[in-house]
Design a protein around this motif. Structure first.
Motif, PDB file in Angstrom:
ATOM      1  N   GLU A  38       0.820  -1.216   0.000  1.00 25.71           N
ATOM      2  CA  GLU A  38       0.000   0.000   0.000  1.00 25.71           C
ATOM      3  C   GLU A  38       0.853   1.265   0.000  1.00 25.71           C
ATOM      4  O   GLU A  38       0.599   2.207  -0.761  1.00 25.71           O
ATOM      5  CB  GLU A  38      -0.936  -0.017   1.213  1.00 25.71           C
ATOM      6  CG  GLU A  38      -1.820   1.209   1.350  1.00 25.71           C
ATOM      7  CD  GLU A  38      -1.212   2.283   2.237  1.00 25.71           C
ATOM      8  OE1 GLU A  38      -1.543   3.466   2.025  1.00 25.71           O
ATOM      9  OE2 GLU A  38      -0.398   1.948   3.118  1.00 25.71           O
ATOM     10  N   ASP A  39       1.891   1.309   0.841  1.00 25.63           N
ATOM     11  CA  ASP A  39       2.691   2.529   0.922  1.00 25.63           C
ATOM     12  C   ASP A  39       3.501   2.762  -0.359  1.00 25.63           C
ATOM     13  O   ASP A  39       3.721   3.901  -0.767  1.00 25.63           O
ATOM     14  CB  ASP A  39       3.604   2.497   2.150  1.00 25.63           C
ATOM     15  CG  ASP A  39       4.575   1.315   2.146  1.00 25.63           C
ATOM     16  OD1 ASP A  39       4.336   0.345   1.405  1.00 25.63           O
ATOM     17  OD2 ASP A  39       5.563   1.372   2.904  1.00 25.63           O
ATOM     18  N   PRO A  53      -8.830  -1.288   1.031  1.00 28.06           N
ATOM     19  CA  PRO A  53     -10.022  -0.467   1.313  1.00 28.06           C
ATOM     20  C   PRO A  53     -10.076   0.080   2.730  1.00 28.06           C
ATOM     21  O   PRO A  53     -10.822   1.025   2.984  1.00 28.06           O
ATOM     22  CB  PRO A  53     -11.179  -1.434   1.053  1.00 28.06           C
ATOM     23  CG  PRO A  53     -10.596  -2.794   1.239  1.00 28.06           C
ATOM     24  CD  PRO A  53      -9.191  -2.692   0.757  1.00 28.06           C
ATOM     25  N   GLN A  54      -9.289  -0.478   3.654  1.00 25.28           N
ATOM     26  CA  GLN A  54      -9.281   0.035   5.018  1.00 25.28           C
ATOM     27  C   GLN A  54      -8.052   0.894   5.330  1.00 25.28           C
ATOM     28  O   GLN A  54      -7.777   1.189   6.495  1.00 25.28           O
ATOM     29  CB  GLN A  54      -9.368  -1.133   6.011  1.00 25.28           C
ATOM     30  CG  GLN A  54     -10.720  -1.830   6.000  1.00 25.28           C
ATOM     31  CD  GLN A  54     -11.863  -0.860   6.272  1.00 25.28           C
ATOM     32  OE1 GLN A  54     -11.847  -0.129   7.270  1.00 25.28           O
ATOM     33  NE2 GLN A  54     -12.854  -0.833   5.381  1.00 25.28           N
ATOM     34  N   SER A  55      -7.345   1.292   4.285  1.00 29.40           N
ATOM     35  CA  SER A  55      -6.184   2.160   4.484  1.00 29.40           C
ATOM     36  C   SER A  55      -6.609   3.625   4.428  1.00 29.40           C
ATOM     37  O   SER A  55      -7.053   4.115   3.377  1.00 29.40           O
ATOM     38  CB  SER A  55      -5.121   1.891   3.422  1.00 29.40           C
ATOM     39  OG  SER A  55      -4.139   2.915   3.431  1.00 29.40           O
ATOM     40  N   PHE A  56      -6.457   4.315   5.516  1.00 30.08           N
ATOM     41  CA  PHE A  56      -6.763   5.744   5.573  1.00 30.08           C
ATOM     42  C   PHE A  56      -5.918   6.503   4.552  1.00 30.08           C
ATOM     43  O   PHE A  56      -6.416   7.395   3.856  1.00 30.08           O
ATOM     44  CB  PHE A  56      -6.498   6.248   6.991  1.00 30.08           C
ATOM     45  CG  PHE A  56      -6.713   7.723   7.177  1.00 30.08           C
ATOM     46  CD1 PHE A  56      -8.001   8.248   7.324  1.00 30.08           C
ATOM     47  CD2 PHE A  56      -5.639   8.598   7.215  1.00 30.08           C
ATOM     48  CE1 PHE A  56      -8.199   9.613   7.502  1.00 30.08           C
ATOM     49  CE2 PHE A  56      -5.827   9.953   7.398  1.00 30.08           C
ATOM     50  CZ  PHE A  56      -7.120  10.467   7.536  1.00 30.08           C
ATOM     51  N   HIS A  57      -4.647   6.147   4.435  1.00 31.40           N
ATOM     52  CA  HIS A  57      -3.736   6.859   3.543  1.00 31.40           C
ATOM     53  C   HIS A  57      -4.093   6.615   2.076  1.00 31.40           C
ATOM     54  O   HIS A  57      -3.940   7.515   1.242  1.00 31.40           O
ATOM     55  CB  HIS A  57      -2.294   6.448   3.829  1.00 31.40           C
ATOM     56  CG  HIS A  57      -1.837   6.814   5.199  1.00 31.40           C
ATOM     57  ND1 HIS A  57      -1.694   8.116   5.611  1.00 31.40           N
ATOM     58  CD2 HIS A  57      -1.501   6.042   6.267  1.00 31.40           C
ATOM     59  CE1 HIS A  57      -1.284   8.148   6.875  1.00 31.40           C
ATOM     60  NE2 HIS A  57      -1.161   6.901   7.290  1.00 31.40           N
ATOM     61  N   ALA A  58      -4.538   5.403   1.738  1.00 25.04           N
ATOM     62  CA  ALA A  58      -4.937   5.134   0.354  1.00 25.04           C
ATOM     63  C   ALA A  58      -6.126   6.002  -0.037  1.00 25.04           C
ATOM     64  O   ALA A  58      -6.183   6.539  -1.158  1.00 25.04           O
ATOM     65  CB  ALA A  58      -5.278   3.655   0.188  1.00 25.04           C
ATOM     66  N   HIS A  59      -7.071   6.173   0.859  1.00 25.25           N
ATOM     67  CA  HIS A  59      -8.244   7.011   0.576  1.00 25.25           C
ATOM     68  C   HIS A  59      -7.850   8.483   0.459  1.00 25.25           C
ATOM     69  O   HIS A  59      -8.255   9.166  -0.496  1.00 25.25           O
ATOM     70  CB  HIS A  59      -9.290   6.841   1.681  1.00 25.25           C
ATOM     71  CG  HIS A  59     -10.106   5.593   1.547  1.00 25.25           C
ATOM     72  ND1 HIS A  59     -11.241   5.529   0.766  1.00 25.25           N
ATOM     73  CD2 HIS A  59      -9.961   4.365   2.099  1.00 25.25           C
ATOM     74  CE1 HIS A  59     -11.762   4.312   0.847  1.00 25.25           C
ATOM     75  NE2 HIS A  59     -10.997   3.581   1.644  1.00 25.25           N
ATOM     76  N   THR A  60      -7.075   8.967   1.420  1.00 31.64           N
ATOM     77  CA  THR A  60      -6.736  10.401   1.394  1.00 31.64           C
ATOM     78  C   THR A  60      -5.844  10.747   0.209  1.00 31.64           C
ATOM     79  O   THR A  60      -5.970  11.833  -0.368  1.00 31.64           O
ATOM     80  CB  THR A  60      -6.061  10.829   2.702  1.00 31.64           C
ATOM     81  OG1 THR A  60      -4.901  10.007   2.940  1.00 31.64           O
ATOM     82  CG2 THR A  60      -7.018  10.702   3.882  1.00 31.64           C
ATOM     83  N   ALA A  78     -16.961  12.463  -4.189  1.00 32.73           N
ATOM     84  CA  ALA A  78     -17.435  11.078  -4.164  1.00 32.73           C
ATOM     85  C   ALA A  78     -16.439  10.183  -3.414  1.00 32.73           C
ATOM     86  O   ALA A  78     -16.841   9.291  -2.649  1.00 32.73           O
ATOM     87  CB  ALA A  78     -17.637  10.572  -5.581  1.00 32.73           C
ATOM     88  N   ALA A  79     -15.129  10.412  -3.603  1.00 31.74           N
ATOM     89  CA  ALA A  79     -14.111   9.625  -2.904  1.00 31.74           C
ATOM     90  C   ALA A  79     -14.126   9.908  -1.413  1.00 31.74           C
ATOM     91  O   ALA A  79     -13.919   9.017  -0.588  1.00 31.74           O
ATOM     92  CB  ALA A  79     -12.731   9.923  -3.491  1.00 31.74           C
ATOM     93  N   GLN A  80     -14.396  11.181  -1.050  1.00 31.96           N
ATOM     94  CA  GLN A  80     -14.522  11.538   0.365  1.00 31.96           C
ATOM     95  C   GLN A  80     -15.702  10.803   0.999  1.00 31.96           C
ATOM     96  O   GLN A  80     -15.594  10.237   2.095  1.00 31.96           O
ATOM     97  CB  GLN A  80     -14.697  13.045   0.514  1.00 31.96           C
ATOM     98  CG  GLN A  80     -14.856  13.507   1.961  1.00 31.96           C
ATOM     99  CD  GLN A  80     -15.372  14.938   2.026  1.00 31.96           C
ATOM    100  OE1 GLN A  80     -16.386  15.261   1.393  1.00 31.96           O
ATOM    101  NE2 GLN A  80     -14.666  15.785   2.759  1.00 31.96           N
ATOM    102  N   LYS A  81     -16.827  10.805   0.320  1.00 31.54           N
ATOM    103  CA  LYS A  81     -18.025  10.109   0.819  1.00 31.54           C
ATOM    104  C   LYS A  81     -17.752   8.619   0.985  1.00 31.54           C
ATOM    105  O   LYS A  81     -18.127   8.007   2.000  1.00 31.54           O
ATOM    106  CB  LYS A  81     -19.190  10.340  -0.133  1.00 31.54           C
ATOM    107  CG  LYS A  81     -20.489   9.690   0.320  1.00 31.54           C
ATOM    108  CD  LYS A  81     -21.614   9.977  -0.676  1.00 31.54           C
ATOM    109  CE  LYS A  81     -22.918   9.290  -0.232  1.00 31.54           C
ATOM    110  NZ  LYS A  81     -24.015   9.544  -1.203  1.00 31.54           N
ATOM    111  N   ASP A  82     -17.071   8.024   0.003  1.00 28.29           N
ATOM    112  CA  ASP A  82     -16.729   6.605   0.070  1.00 28.29           C
ATOM    113  C   ASP A  82     -15.834   6.311   1.273  1.00 28.29           C
ATOM    114  O   ASP A  82     -16.039   5.316   1.981  1.00 28.29           O
ATOM    115  CB  ASP A  82     -16.028   6.181  -1.221  1.00 28.29           C
ATOM    116  CG  ASP A  82     -15.576   4.739  -1.189  1.00 28.29           C
ATOM    117  OD1 ASP A  82     -16.436   3.847  -1.275  1.00 28.29           O
ATOM    118  OD2 ASP A  82     -14.358   4.503  -1.040  1.00 28.29           O
ATOM    119  N   ALA A  83     -14.874   7.189   1.505  1.00 29.24           N
ATOM    120  CA  ALA A  83     -13.958   6.981   2.634  1.00 29.24           C
ATOM    121  C   ALA A  83     -14.697   7.046   3.964  1.00 29.24           C
ATOM    122  O   ALA A  83     -14.509   6.200   4.842  1.00 29.24           O
ATOM    123  CB  ALA A  83     -12.844   8.018   2.597  1.00 29.24           C
TER     124      ALA A  83
END
Length: 376
Positions: free
Chosen positions: A296-297, A327-334, A351-356
């Motif tokens: 992920e990183d 899908p549970q990585s905070f950094h991947a979403h941000t 939309a990505a913010q809502k998904d996160a």
């Protein structure tokens, strides 16, 4: 501009390697096993890679003769190269040969050989194959990838293993091998095996600035390898003219490991797309016979590099892949939200913010606030 970019790349991709904590260092274990093959107690020194206890990962194994002497620096070299992704981390198994070194590692003279009864190096090879390797597989998380390395008589032993048990080890490292032993007996055995195309894997051999007793049979061995090339055996050889028989091991192991894992490293100073990274990790997985996925990183780092280079399609494809696979990585979403904002894609960012906010579990108050502040 070039200095800024270089600094950005180092910060993005190398920061995990630059702050090594004590807990991330190699763990050393002394092991004693009762050998039925040798009818005696034998000692091993096992070096577990950094992070072994904190993970469930499996590792390739590096077997090493004279393990109490050569083990510490070899484990350190492997740890160093692995941290900079020049090779995978490995479990290092040092086999101690202090008391019976000549008996363990050298071939039985021709006039003393007994029919169908392994002796000396052949008997010790049976010990390694039938007792050491099964012990390591039973007690540690291993992959089906093994390297054998030895120096001097240990190098003779390693080449003998290549000839007598081709395929047992994926790679052989022989540093300053004592090929003169018993009137160059191993050269004849090697020539037979080469003619029959029986040898396989990767082989690295080297010599230092040494007396003709060592260098002459070594050169004959290298010449043999050149006369009988095989698609199944990838060979590299090197002379370390500034080193002696006793000082050559450290440098020899380093160069040998770079040969054994040639093609492992991701090219430095070059941005990588999703396709580039997938191809690299597929190649690594094939070599180690295991499943590997882009971390992920790493995906995040290369995605942000592509974003910095203003390559929107490549950056977004990689960062979208990262969010989907982690899908549970905070950094991947941000990272994905920030990329959408960087490329002025407000609707996609929203939309990505809502998904996160909906999909991330266990968000802290601070994390939730950070997400909500990204897109107003």
């Amino acid at each position: 501009m070039r200095k800024i970019l270089h600094g950005f790349i180092l910060l993005l991709l190398c920061s995990p390697c630059c702050g090594w904590a004590a807990a991330d260092q190699t763990e050393v274990r002394a092991v004693s096993i009762k050998s039925a093959v040798l009818a005696e107690q034998r000692e091993l020194v096992v070096y577990l890679p950094a992070g072994y206890q904190q993970s469930n990962e499996r590792y390739p194994v590096f077997y090493l003769t004279d393990g109490d002497i050569q083990g510490p620096h070899t484990a350190g070299t492997i740890d160093y190269l692995a941290k900079f992704e020049q090779m995978p981390p490995m479990i290092v198994v040092g086999i101690v040969n202090r008391q019976h070194r000549e008996r363990d590692l050298t071939l039985t003279p021709k006039d003393q050989q007994k029919p169908n009864q392994p002796q000396n190096a052949d008997q010790f090879l049976a010990f390694v194959e039938n007792e050491v390797i099964p012990y390591v597989k039973q007690n540690y998380r291993t992959l089906d990838y093994q390297v054998l390395s030895g120096t001097s008589h240990g190098g003779q032993f390693a080449i003998n293993a290549l000839v007598k048990r081709p395929g047992l080890f994926n790679a052989i490292i022989a540093i300053s091998p004592s090929l003169y032993w018993d009137n160059n007996q191993l050269l004849g055995l090697t020539e037979q095996a080469l003619k029959q195309q029986r040898l396989q894997g990767r082989l690295f051999v080297s010599i230092a600035n040494e007396e003709p007793t060592m260098t002459a049979p070594y050169q004959q061995f290298v010449d043999l390898l050149g006369r009988f090339p095989s698609d199944n055996l990838v060979v590299a050889s090197q002379t370390f003219s500034d080193e002696t028989h006793n000082t050559t091991v450290l440098q020899g192991q380093y160069v040998a490991l770079k040969h054994v894992f040639a093609g492992w490293a991701i090219p430095e100073g070059q941005p990588q797309t999703l396709a580039d990274l997938q191809a690299k990790f597929a190649s690594r997985a094939k070599l180690l016979k295991t499943d590997l996925m882009i971390p992920e990183d790493k995906a995040n780092g290369y995605g942000q590099w592509l974003q910095y280079l203003n390559r929107p399609q490549d950056a977004l494809v990689l960062l979208q892949w990262n969010r989907t696979n982690y899908p549970q990585s905070f950094h991947a979403h941000t990272a994905l939200i920030n990329a959408y904002l960087h490329f002025k894609m407000a609707a996609e960012a929203k939309a990505a913010q809502k998904d996160a906010l909906q999909s991330l579990k266990g968000l802290s108050t601070d994390q939730k606030a950070q997400l909500e502040a990204l897109v107003i």
